[in-house]
Write a protein that holds these residues in place. Structure first.
Motif, PDB file in Angstrom:
ATOM      1  N   VAL A 156       0.426  -1.525   0.044  1.00 20.74           N
ATOM      2  CA  VAL A 156      -0.231   0.078   0.667  1.00 20.74           C
ATOM      3  C   VAL A 156       0.902   1.285   0.218  1.00 20.74           C
ATOM      4  N   PRO A 462      -5.882  -5.057   4.169  1.00 14.66           N
ATOM      5  CA  PRO A 462      -5.563  -4.722   2.698  1.00 14.66           C
ATOM      6  C   PRO A 462      -4.691  -6.145   2.009  1.00 14.66           C
ATOM      7  N   THR A 466      -3.545  -7.358  -1.470  1.00 14.46           N
ATOM      8  CA  THR A 466      -1.924  -7.095  -2.161  1.00 14.46           C
ATOM      9  C   THR A 466      -2.229  -8.301  -1.848  1.00 14.46           C
TER      10      THR A 466
END
Length: 509
Positions: A156, A462, A466
């Motif tokens: 991120v 996330p 990811t």
């Protein structure tokens, strides 16, 4: 400060606990399911062949590797909760089950075990690095970043996460969760071990015995901590596994073995058949907060540091190997052990109502373990063996967590001995202080890990999208995937650059 204002601190933690369950309980349920689903898809697709850790082969044997992961994840819960949790659900059938099932009935047996399986199930274990470990290993071994919880958000924020206040805050939240959980476990051990010593040997169950129990525990942990993963942690983990196997075989052969096997199979049928329904239950928030969501929050709170430990010992393993061990094998081993210890309790309770449930209600979790053991052949010997196994499990938990916390602080895969010893001492001293305050303080610190699970769960969200990007990038580099689909999975480094650029543009506006 919290030791000076115990009542106010306890009230604050309890309020935070209730708010965490109310506002984040549903999110945790979805997060665990999503993490497990993503891990399963990656593991059983072509990406499962991706080898992590920038190595061509594993550093340690499968048995040693599995022993460290499983024993570190189970901890003392392998004894106390394995004996008590199924019994609680048996005498008071969970609302997740068919409402027609009566308490303490034959039908309540698989229902009780299935609910226990959910608490320590595939989705709960998945947050222990089955998916997040992919990112940590890539950031550390391939990109040279330090071994810290903040690396979970590398896709991120990019490498800048290593030098920002945001990264420091992430580390603090994750360390707090693990420290609180470990201190709670050590303090809880002090009370329970003292009770066991009194029940078995007649030693007075008082604050002196409790403090000496913790002090002795921390001396052993300190000795192990100086030897690191390659010696101390590996030795303890293997000892845990072999002793647990020996006890399991003994109970199966000498105890109610047929009942245990039948219960395990029928309970697994209930667990798998109702897997989604149980995992997404939202009908009784008070019950869920006290039981299922409590365990889910506990797993999440430990998640990042357990993922770091998994990343540290899994160098050279494939995505498929890591997922299968962490999320499947560890869960099944947990379930079978629960069936052996908890199943024995259900057998004797169903034959003689109150033989296990009454001691459990009157004296808590260790009383249930003792009651089960004493009804088996060579019960007195078995009680001592379970006492030793509990001790080793708690030592392993304290050792591995002090190691993981030290990695988080230093960023090194092999942190200095002095740092590991420092964290052992800190956790031991705080546990003794809390014991002096009273058992309520231990309950409060155990509840605190659920509060820390709120920011940690946001940090881990996330990972769901990811980790596949990292897996795809590595698959391309390792020639597992020959063409890179820019439509579905973009190059991770480009994604990071685009994300950073976008943040800059947004700030300008």
């Amino acid at each position: 400060m919290s030791s000076l204002f115990t009542t106010a601190t306890s009230d604050f933690v309890q309020k935070g606990f209730e708010l965490s369950i109310s506002y984040f309980g549903a999110f945790w349920q979805v997060l665990l399911l999503a993490t497990f689903a993503v891990g399963a898809v990656l593991a059983f697709s072509k990406y499962g062949r991706v080898r992590l850790g920038n190595a061509s082969k594993p550093e340690m044997s499968y048995f040693r590797w599995a022993a460290i992961v499983i024993t570190s994840g189970l901890g003392a819960g392998a004894i106390f909760w394995a004996a008590a949790e199924p019994m609680y659900y048996f005498i008071d059938v969970p609302p997740t089950m068919d409402s027609s099932i009566k308490d303490s009935s034959t039908a309540a047996i698989p229902a009780a075990m299935a609910q226990s399986f959910t608490s320590w199930g595939f989705t709960a274990w998945a947050v222990y690095g089955a998916v997040s470990g992919i990112i940590i290993m890539y950031a550390h071994y391939n990109k040279g970043m330090k071994m810290r919880p903040r690396t979970i958000l590398y896709p991120v924020f990019g490498e800048k996460i290593e030098h920002t206040k945001t990264g420091s805050m992430i580390d603090v939240f994750c360390i707090l969760g693990a420290v609180a959980g470990t201190i709670g476990t050590i303090g809880f051990f002090g009370f329970q071990f003292s009770y066991w010593l009194h029940s078995i040997f007649g030693i007075p169950d008082n604050i002196i015995t409790q403090v000496l129990s913790v002090a002795g525990l921390m001396v052993i942990v300190s000795i192990s901590a100086t030897t690191g993963i390659d010696k101390g942690i590996q030795f303890l983990s293997k000892l845990n596994i072999w002793l647990a196997i020996a006890l399991a075989v003994f109970i199966l052969l000498i105890g109610p073995g047929s009942f245990i096997i039948d219960t395990f199979i029928s309970s697994y049928g209930t667990y798998i058949t109702n897997f989604l329904e149980i995992s997404t239950f939202r009908g009784d928030n008070q019950w869920a907060g006290a039981w299922m969501l409590f365990f889910f929050g506990w797993f999440i709170g430990y998640g990042p540091l357990m993922a770091m430990l998994v990343a540290r010992v899994s160098k050279g393993r494939t995505i498929r190997e890591i997922f299968i061990l962490v999320s499947v094998v560890a869960a099944v081993v947990s379930h079978f052990w629960f069936s052996i210890l908890g199943g024995s309790g259900l057998f004797y309770e169903s034959k003689n109502n109150g033989s296990i449930s009454d001691p459990l209600s009157e004296n808590g979790l260790p009383a249930a373990v003792i009651s089960i053991a004493t009804q088996l052949p060579l019960g007195n010997v078995l009680v001592i063996a379970l006492l030793i196994l509990t001790l080793i499990f708690v030592i392993t938990t304290a050792d591995t967590m002090s190691y993981s916390i030290s990695m988080s602080v230093t960023g090194e895969g092999d942190p200095p001995k002095i740092i590991r010893l420092f964290w052992v001492a800190i956790m031991g001293v705080i546990s003794i202080i809390l014991i002096n305050i009273g058992e309520g303080s231990i309950s409060a610190i155990q509840s605190f890990i659920i509060v820390t699970a709120v920011p940690i769960s946001i940090i881990m969200l996330p990972v769901v999208w990811t980790a596949p990007k990292i897996a795809h990038k590595l698959a391309v580099e390792q020639n597992i995937v020959t063409t890179q689909s820019t439509d579905t999975v973009d190059d991770t480094d480009n994604l990071i650059k685009k994300s950073t650029t976008q943040h800059t543009e947004d700030n300008k506006h």
